[in-house]
Design a protein around this motif. Structure first.
Motif: not given
Length: 371
Positions: A324-335
């Protein structure tokens, strides 16, 4: 008075320390190719996870919990992967597992669903990995890479016909299907294809048949060290046809293969001079390939999602909460830039096309992802 203050501070710290120590570690699993024909991928993948986990723990862990990773070796064997997955979910009770390879991930995914364990694949690219419950792919599916590759071959290189040598597994067959459909849609023709075993060592017979068929380009729908063998043996039998492949062939064995020089490939960009890349080189004595970045990113994505899930559920962490957290966040800042999970649970990323020259990928064109 000063002594009393120092004593009180010491007592306060002593009271906090047991509380911190009392927090049980958070365990996750990682099912990777640590031996066999894909061991080069495994070096990158495990190294990326190790560095990410160390950084997470050095920063205080996940809500004060230390992150521990339990590594399992699938050696490109689905039965080994299934046994490993069962140990992780039934014995270790992990809420999250990093997976790799298409066939391996598809084999363990039902076990994850049954036990409500989130899985994240950073290496396999079969289109069949999309739209699977509890499975997220922080990498594009192969058709997303094949499309710009075929466009470049037909429109940029003016190739009109192709032959294919295909690893007879889920990833190889799916990539070949995607290539055939897109190449033909762009106006090209596929004249023939030959299937080979992923762990094979002699492909001369299949290559000779393809040589007789002709074709402007040889598409290698395989991965691991057998790509280097295929490239070298193609040149040994006098096959001068240009070769093409997707980014999964960019491993040390292929990059250094004499026969692979000039191969037209896709590449998923990352900063090879980043702090992470330097740290990886210092520790493992080899350059950080794309898959090292992928599994570093996947581990950090988990930590971000786990922190959010625990905050929402009063410190509780389980698979549904992570999902549910991944679905809620969806966009992640990565290297490697901003990563956005699409509704089908696959990521969109920028893609480069170029050639392998002198053991290095040389980009020729960048195709920006459309989020």
């Amino acid at each position: 008075m000063l002594k009393r203050i120092i004593l009180l501070c010491s007592l306060a710290l002593a009271a906090v320390a047991p509380a911190m120590a009392a927090k049980a570690p958070i365990k996750i699993g990682a099912i990777l190719p640590l031996t066999g024909s894909g061991a080069s991928y495994g070096v990158w993948m495990k190294g990326g996870v190790e560095i990410a986990a160390e950084e997470i723990n050095a920063a205080g862990g996940i809500d004060g919990h230390k992150l521990e990773v339990i590594y399992e070796d699938h050696a490109a064997d689905a039965s080994k992967a299934v046994n490993a997955m069962r140990r992780l979910v039934q014995v270790e009770n992990v809420p999250f597992v990093l997976t790799s390879y298409s066939a391996i991930t598809l084999a363990v995914q039902p076990i994850g669903v049954q036990n409500k364990v989130v899985m994240m694949n950073g290496g396999g690219q079969s289109d069949h990995l999309a739209n699977k419950p509890y499975l997220y792919n922080n990498i594009p599916v192969v058709s997303t890479e094949v499309a710009p590759l075929c466009d470049w071959l037909v429109k940029g290189k003016h190739f009109r016909s192709a032959v294919m040598i295909v690893a007879n597994d889920e990833a190889g067959r799916n990539a070949a299907k995607s290539f055939r459909e897109r190449f033909q849609a762009d106006g090209g023709r596929v004249l023939g294809e030959e299937f080979v075993a992923l762990d094979g060592n002699d492909f001369r017979a299949q290559l000779a048949k393809l040589k007789a068929r002709g074709g402007d380009v040889l598409f290698i729908s395989s991965y691991g060290r057998n790509v280097a063998i295929i490239a070298n043996q193609a040149r040994e039998i006098g096959m001068r046809t240009p070769m093409a492949a997707t980014s999964w062939v960019l491993i040390p064995e292929v990059e250094s293969a004499k026969g692979a020089q000039g191969m037209i490939v896709t590449h998923l960009p990352f900063d090879a001079s980043s702090t992470f890349a330097k740290k990886f080189k210092e520790r493992y004595g080899t350059d950080a390939g794309f898959f090292a970045v992928q599994y570093y990113n996947a581990t950090k994505i988990f930590a971000t999602a786990a922190e959010a899930a625990m905050k929402k559920h009063g410190g509780k962490l389980d698979g549904p909460g992570i999902r549910d957290a991944i679905e809620s966040i969806r966009a992640f800042d990565t290297i490697s830039g901003r990563l956005v999970f699409q509704p089908d649970h696959a990521a969109l990323m920028d893609i480069e096309v170029g050639e392998l020259k002198d053991g290095r990928f040389q980009p020729e064109k960048l195709i920006k992802a459309e989020h």
